[in-house]
Design an enzyme around this catalytic site. Structure first.
Site: not given
Length: 299
Positions: A163, A45, A135, A109, A208, A140
């Site tokens: 993560k 990202t 992740y 999405y 991270i 997001r």
């Protein structure tokens, strides 16, 4: 492979014409390793992966791997909301010599449920011979990977960790508690600088970080101290740098961290649309924080 410590979600530096700044990326990797960072994540990202072409993604990963030269693991970001495309991208990246593994986020999405996410991540893992880090970043992707699904995925031999950027400390603590008996070797990395200490205290393997692009030494020291049980040092360092960590998210990331790196003279502030540079007000705020920490270059 012992994955632990402070990793950096690397920015992708660009030249004024918008092309990759390969020299700046190479220098950034050298700075990270010299300061004690133990894991590098290109094309995530923070690296504006969604705005990179396939060729550019490959090149960023190749430069990072070459600059790291085997000194630290390199996990390349590899996320797509179509499973077939995610598998194709993972297969392509896995051919880059020297790459350690892949980091792959929830499908965005589409908003799949838990079974859809399980099958998506399983397909990626089964398509490549490399270790895979999950992740979870629902802010997001609008999709949350729940602890029970992570436990199922942890049964796959090359899914080695996650993560965790959900920001939900109860969920992350539950995951760590379940893993402690079901899959004790599975690694949980904090994905938010501000939550590193509580996640490490609950059993996390590391962080991270976004902030470590600019302050790799202090962020590495915070994580190392916490993992060593030196909580007084970890808390003191965390308190010293916490305001700057938070300032990196005054505006959508990675714009603020790129502004900080530009102030440090390490790269340009150029981003790719739809991301834009920070406002002058934010830039001044960032500079104030940096001056308070004596981070601004002399002269």
């Amino acid at each position: 492979m012992n994955l632990a410590g402070c990793g950096t979600a690397l920015i992708t530096p660009f030249l004024p014409d918008g092309s990759l700044d390969e020299a700046a990326l190479h220098a950034l990797v050298e700075t990270q390793i010299a300061a004690g960072v133990s894991l590098l994540i290109p094309c995530g990202t923070t690296g504006e992966a969604a705005a990179l072409t396939a060729d550019e993604t490959d090149r960023v990963v190749e430069i990072t791997v070459a600059a790291a030269a085997g000194r630290v693991p390199v996990f390349a970001g590899c996320t797509h909301n179509a499973t077939a495309m995610a598998v194709a991208n993972a297969t392509r990246l896995a051919k880059i010599p020297g790459l350690t593994g892949l980091l792959t986020a929830n499908p965005y999405y589409n908003r799949p449920g838990q079974q859809g996410q399980y099958l998506h991540f399983r397909a990626i893992a089964e398509a490549v011979p490399l270790p895979v880090l999950l992740y979870n970043i629902p802010g997001r992707t609008a999709t949350n990977l729940l602890p029970e699904t992570v436990l199922r995925l942890a049964e796959l031999p090359n899914i080695v960790g996650i993560k965790e950027s959900s920001g939900n400390l109860v969920q992350i603590t539950e995951l760590l508690a379940l893993l402690s008996t079901a899959a004790p070797d599975f690694k949980v990395f904090a994905g938010d600088d501000a939550l590193a200490l509580p996640i490490l205290a609950a059993g996390g393997a590391g962080l991270i970080s976004v902030a470590s692009n600019a302050i790799p030494g202090p962020m590495s020291q915070i994580v190392a101290a916490a993992l060593a049980g030196d909580w007084s040092t970890a808390r003191a360092l965390n308190a010293r740098y916490f305001a700057l960590m938070q300032a990196h998210f005054i505006e959508p990331s990675p714009a603020p961290i790129k502004a900080v790196l530009a102030l440090l003279g390490q790269c340009s502030e150029i981003l790719r649309l739809p991301m834009v540079a920070v406002t002058e007000k934010t830039r001044i705020t960032l500079e104030v924080h940096m001056r308070a920490l004596d981070l601004m270059p002399r002269g």
